[in-house]
Scaffold this active site. Structure first.
Site, mmCIF file in Angstrom:
data_model
loop_
_atom_site.group_PDB
_atom_site.id
_atom_site.type_symbol
_atom_site.label_atom_id
_atom_site.label_comp_id
_atom_site.label_asym_id
_atom_site.label_seq_id
_atom_site.Cartn_x
_atom_site.Cartn_y
_atom_site.Cartn_z
ATOM 1 N N TYR A 159 -41.190 -51.905 -50.885
ATOM 2 C CA TYR A 159 -41.962 -50.816 -51.479
ATOM 3 C C TYR A 159 -42.920 -49.962 -50.973
ATOM 4 C CZ TYR A 159 -45.073 -49.569 -55.029
ATOM 5 O OH TYR A 159 -46.452 -49.609 -55.633
ATOM 6 N N LYS A 201 -43.646 -46.226 -49.913
ATOM 7 C CA LYS A 201 -44.935 -46.152 -50.494
ATOM 8 C C LYS A 201 -45.751 -45.534 -49.243
ATOM 9 C CE LYS A 201 -46.057 -45.236 -54.107
ATOM 10 N NZ LYS A 201 -46.014 -44.165 -55.238
ATOM 11 N N THR A 229 -51.018 -46.259 -53.020
ATOM 12 C CA THR A 229 -50.875 -47.297 -53.762
ATOM 13 C C THR A 229 -51.944 -48.107 -52.654
ATOM 14 O OG1 THR A 229 -50.070 -49.753 -54.090
ATOM 15 C CG2 THR A 229 -48.914 -48.038 -52.832
ATOM 16 N N ASP A 230 -52.809 -48.744 -52.947
ATOM 17 C CA ASP A 230 -53.208 -50.223 -51.900
ATOM 18 C C ASP A 230 -52.546 -50.927 -50.648
ATOM 19 O OD1 ASP A 230 -52.792 -52.001 -53.581
ATOM 20 O OD2 ASP A 230 -54.703 -52.648 -54.152
ATOM 21 N N GLU A 231 -51.556 -50.944 -51.352
ATOM 22 C CA GLU A 231 -49.779 -51.566 -50.604
ATOM 23 C C GLU A 231 -49.921 -51.563 -49.653
ATOM 24 O OE1 GLU A 231 -47.259 -53.692 -52.530
ATOM 25 O OE2 GLU A 231 -48.517 -53.837 -54.793
ATOM 26 N N GLU A 256 -39.907 -46.294 -57.864
ATOM 27 C CA GLU A 256 -39.393 -47.545 -57.983
ATOM 28 C C GLU A 256 -40.567 -48.389 -57.644
ATOM 29 O OE1 GLU A 256 -36.597 -49.585 -58.920
ATOM 30 O OE2 GLU A 256 -35.817 -47.143 -59.765
HETATM 31 P P1 NAD Z 1 -43.535 -47.869 -62.873
HETATM 32 O O1 NAD Z 1 -42.507 -48.604 -62.556
HETATM 33 O O2 NAD Z 1 -43.332 -47.722 -65.094
HETATM 34 O O3 NAD Z 1 -42.627 -46.299 -64.071
HETATM 35 C C1 NAD Z 1 -41.879 -45.605 -62.835
HETATM 36 C C2 NAD Z 1 -41.506 -43.815 -63.697
HETATM 37 O O4 NAD Z 1 -39.749 -43.574 -62.867
HETATM 38 C C3 NAD Z 1 -40.226 -45.000 -64.637
HETATM 39 O O5 NAD Z 1 -40.653 -44.340 -65.920
HETATM 40 C C4 NAD Z 1 -39.015 -44.150 -63.504
HETATM 41 O O6 NAD Z 1 -38.085 -43.810 -64.777
HETATM 42 C C5 NAD Z 1 -39.284 -43.310 -62.979
HETATM 43 N N1 NAD Z 1 -38.114 -43.030 -62.023
HETATM 44 C C6 NAD Z 1 -37.980 -43.998 -61.142
HETATM 45 N N2 NAD Z 1 -37.120 -43.562 -60.740
HETATM 46 C C7 NAD Z 1 -36.951 -42.285 -60.474
HETATM 47 C C8 NAD Z 1 -36.523 -40.581 -60.252
HETATM 48 N N3 NAD Z 1 -35.874 -41.077 -58.782
HETATM 49 N N4 NAD Z 1 -36.682 -39.863 -60.150
HETATM 50 C C9 NAD Z 1 -37.069 -39.582 -61.830
HETATM 51 N N5 NAD Z 1 -37.768 -40.344 -61.636
HETATM 52 C C10 NAD Z 1 -37.882 -41.865 -61.657
HETATM 53 O O7 NAD Z 1 -44.122 -47.544 -62.341
HETATM 54 P P2 NAD Z 1 -45.370 -47.486 -62.315
HETATM 55 O O8 NAD Z 1 -46.419 -49.033 -62.351
HETATM 56 O O9 NAD Z 1 -46.367 -46.572 -63.557
HETATM 57 O O10 NAD Z 1 -46.276 -46.607 -61.331
HETATM 58 C C11 NAD Z 1 -46.448 -45.190 -61.311
HETATM 59 C C12 NAD Z 1 -46.687 -44.422 -60.068
HETATM 60 O O11 NAD Z 1 -47.753 -45.517 -59.172
HETATM 61 C C13 NAD Z 1 -45.763 -45.158 -58.829
HETATM 62 O O12 NAD Z 1 -46.224 -44.446 -57.512
HETATM 63 C C14 NAD Z 1 -46.150 -46.449 -58.408
HETATM 64 O O13 NAD Z 1 -46.625 -46.730 -56.668
HETATM 65 C C15 NAD Z 1 -47.851 -46.268 -58.392
HETATM 66 N N6 NAD Z 1 -48.835 -47.297 -58.322
HETATM 67 C C16 NAD Z 1 -49.112 -48.138 -59.132
HETATM 68 C C17 NAD Z 1 -49.656 -49.260 -59.254
HETATM 69 C C18 NAD Z 1 -49.314 -50.365 -60.562
HETATM 70 O O14 NAD Z 1 -50.072 -51.169 -60.450
HETATM 71 N N7 NAD Z 1 -48.648 -50.758 -61.377
HETATM 72 C C19 NAD Z 1 -50.859 -49.390 -58.279
HETATM 73 C C20 NAD Z 1 -51.075 -48.788 -57.604
HETATM 74 C C21 NAD Z 1 -50.116 -47.192 -57.941
HETATM 75 O O1 TDX Z 2 -43.753 -63.914 -61.986
HETATM 76 C C1 TDX Z 2 -44.901 -63.251 -60.681
HETATM 77 N N1 TDX Z 2 -45.511 -65.400 -60.435
HETATM 78 C C2 TDX Z 2 -46.467 -64.369 -59.425
HETATM 79 O O2 TDX Z 2 -47.270 -65.400 -59.430
HETATM 80 C C3 TDX Z 2 -44.981 -61.828 -60.481
HETATM 81 C C4 TDX Z 2 -44.202 -60.923 -60.968
HETATM 82 C C5 TDX Z 2 -45.681 -61.620 -59.725
HETATM 83 N N2 TDX Z 2 -46.744 -63.142 -59.149
HETATM 84 C C6 TDX Z 2 -47.570 -62.935 -58.500
HETATM 85 C C7 TDX Z 2 -47.670 -61.863 -56.820
HETATM 86 C C8 TDX Z 2 -48.546 -60.776 -56.836
HETATM 87 O O3 TDX Z 2 -49.393 -61.531 -55.890
HETATM 88 O O4 TDX Z 2 -48.555 -61.787 -58.661
HETATM 89 C C9 TDX Z 2 -49.879 -60.480 -57.968
HETATM 90 C C10 TDX Z 2 -49.044 -59.483 -58.950
HETATM 91 O O5 TDX Z 2 -47.475 -59.078 -58.502
HETATM 92 P P1 TDX Z 2 -46.930 -58.133 -59.404
HETATM 93 O O6 TDX Z 2 -47.509 -57.796 -60.862
HETATM 94 O O7 TDX Z 2 -45.580 -57.829 -58.667
HETATM 95 O O8 TDX Z 2 -47.700 -56.452 -58.340
HETATM 96 P P2 TDX Z 2 -48.274 -56.252 -56.808
HETATM 97 O O9 TDX Z 2 -46.990 -57.092 -55.938
HETATM 98 O O10 TDX Z 2 -49.549 -56.979 -56.990
HETATM 99 O O11 TDX Z 2 -47.885 -54.754 -57.030
HETATM 100 C C11 TDX Z 2 -48.322 -53.837 -58.333
HETATM 101 O O12 TDX Z 2 -49.560 -53.612 -57.353
HETATM 102 C C12 TDX Z 2 -49.847 -52.302 -56.798
HETATM 103 C C13 TDX Z 2 -47.693 -53.225 -59.003
HETATM 104 O O13 TDX Z 2 -46.476 -52.892 -59.028
HETATM 105 C C14 TDX Z 2 -47.165 -51.729 -57.880
HETATM 106 O O14 TDX Z 2 -46.437 -50.564 -58.076
HETATM 107 C C15 TDX Z 2 -48.735 -51.163 -57.232
HETATM 108 O O15 TDX Z 2 -48.715 -50.077 -56.243
#
Ligand code: NAD
Ligand code: TDX
Length: 351
Positions: free
Chosen positions: A159, A163, A134-136, A85
């Site tokens: 979240y 992680k 993630t960096d978070e 998630e």
């Molecule tokens: P996303 O939410 O787009 O995709 C997550 C996927 O995992 C989905 O396809 C979902 O169906 C699947 N999933 C969720 N629960 C599951 C479960 N219980 N079993 C099997 N599959 C399940 O997320 P994303 O942005 O692609 O992120 C992927 C990974 O990268 C995550 O672990 C996230 O923490 C990490 N990450 C994301 C970012 C970012 O900016 N998006 C940055 C750094 C790290």
């Molecule tokens: O409607 C918005 N308005 C707004 O100001 C949303 C959705 C976000 N924001 C702000 C919150 C954050 O400061 O923008 C920034 C980016 O928000 P998100 O896109 O929700 O990302 P963030 O919370 O930084 O987390 C993302 O990066 C690290 C990914 O969702 C994570 O999965 C990943 O680990």
């Protein structure tokens, strides 16, 4: 021929990773397991639906038996755990599923891999479990400084805490059992197939539909942005060259305030697509609870140890991304219907 078990491969980064790997290598097999939550979408993988090297199975990583079957059926060399998630705002409203999937799901996956891989002599060090983190997990920075790999973990949102817990479990399987693992901690990704609850695709989608653009707080929170394909290349490097047990930060020094991001998108869309898209759509709304102020990755380790560098400048990547969403309006419309429509209404329209 190496076999990869990719979890969460129907999500944003997972699907980009699968497309990237199948483009790069002929002689690999990818077993893609995904629960197909609201964020998982097999449309992302249409290009490879007839590729015999990609096998999809609908599996929840919390389901022990289903995972054991996968490890019995296939001789897995690498596990790449994207399944999670991933949306901070959802974790603030409802943390439970974040703990189930991100923490317990990761532990199940570690156990399944351990059972399949461990022998009396220990582990074959050519196998590897890669945790996509993630960096978070590092928390928030002040105006200066960067996260390095041994910056103390200080997660703030449910979240990020889930992680961080998963990272510590992965580390513990290395420390305790010497299971071969790596952890990658990447900054904010953007690019094709990102679910439009995240800032960049949300803003593009709302501009296309002339909906207001919600900015949390003062809009001056800073995120460090990386084009998703650069992240995929980094993961490939870590799988193939990363030293066992190591953590690698991934980022490209692309820090922007949220308001800068939003104005960049508005200006580009207004000049190139539709003049009526303007800053009038911006609405400052209530801040996110516990909102981290600034993220910034120091990528020196992966650069020096593995020779990875990002190749997409932010100015190019954002244009490519806007074009992708405008060309793939049907994909956007498809994912924003259904469950997401209710979420969006609750988040942005009921208040
Ligand atoms: P996303 O939410 O787009 O995709 C997550 C996927 O995992 C989905 O396809 C979902 O169906 C699947 N999933 C969720 N629960 C599951 C479960 N219980 N079993 C099997 N599959 C399940 O997320 P994303 O942005 O692609 O992120 C992927 C990974 O990268 C995550 O672990 C996230 O923490 C990490 N990450 C994301 C970012 C970012 O900016 N998006 C940055 C750094 C790290
Ligand atoms: O409607 C918005 N308005 C707004 O100001 C949303 C959705 C976000 N924001 C702000 C919150 C954050 O400061 O923008 C920034 C980016 O928000 P998100 O896109 O929700 O990302 P963030 O919370 O930084 O987390 C993302 O990066 C690290 C990914 O969702 C994570 O999965 C990943 O680990």
């Amino acid at each position: 021929m190496k076999t990869y078990l990719v979890t969460g491969g129907a999500g944003f980064i997972g699907s980009n990773f699968i497309l990237y790997m199948l483009k790069m290598y002929d002689a690999i097999k990818i077993i893609n397991i995904d629960k197909l939550t609201y964020a998982g979408n097999l449309e992302n993988l249409k290009e490879v639906e007839n590729n015999a090297n990609h096998i999809f199975a609908k599996v929840d990583i919390c389901d022990k038996e289903a995972l054991m079957k996968i490890f019995e059926e296939y001789r897995i060399d690498y596990v790449v755990n994207f399944a999670a998630e991933s949306h901070v705002d959802r974790s603030i409203h409802d943390p439970e599923v974040f703990i189930k999937t991100n923490v317990l799901g990761t532990q199940n996956l570690l156990d399944a891999a351990k059972k399949a891989w461990e022998t009396r002599a220990g582990f074959d060090r050519r196998k590897k479990f890669i945790q996509i983190s993630t960096d978070e997990v590092y928390g928030s920075l002040g105006d200066t400084g960067y996260f390095i790999e041994n910056t103390a973990l200080d997660p703030h949102s449910p979240y990020a805490a889930s992680k961080a817990a998963a990272d510590l479990l992965v580390k513990s399987y290395y420390d305790t059992y010497r299971m071969p693992v790596n952890i990658t901690r990447c900054s904010n990704n953007y690019g094709p197939y990102q679910f439009p609850e995240k800032l960049i695709p949300l803003i593009i989608n709302n501009c296309l539909n002339k909906k207001t653009l919600p900015i949390y707080g003062d809009g001056l929170n800073i995120r460090d942005w990386l084009y998703v394909e650069d992240h995929c290349r980094a993961i490939d490097k870590v799988i193939n060259k990363g030293l066992i047990g190591e953590v690698y930060n991934v980022g490209g020094h692309n820090e922007r305030t949220n308001i800068q991001i939003v104005k960049t998108i508005i200006n580009y869309m207004s000049e190139n697509l539709d003049k009526s898209i303007s800053e009038d759509l911006i609405r400052y709304v209530e801040d996110r609870k516990g909102h981290d102020r600034r993220y910034g990755i120091d990528p020196t380790k992966i650069k020096e140890a593995l020779g990875w560098e990002p190749t997409t400048l932010f100015e190019e990547g954002i244009k490519k991304t806007i074009h992708w969403y405008t060309k793939n309006k049907a994909w956007l419309d498809g994912v924003v219907s259904g469950e997401y429509a209710n979420y969006f209404k609750k988040m942005y329209e009921d208040s």
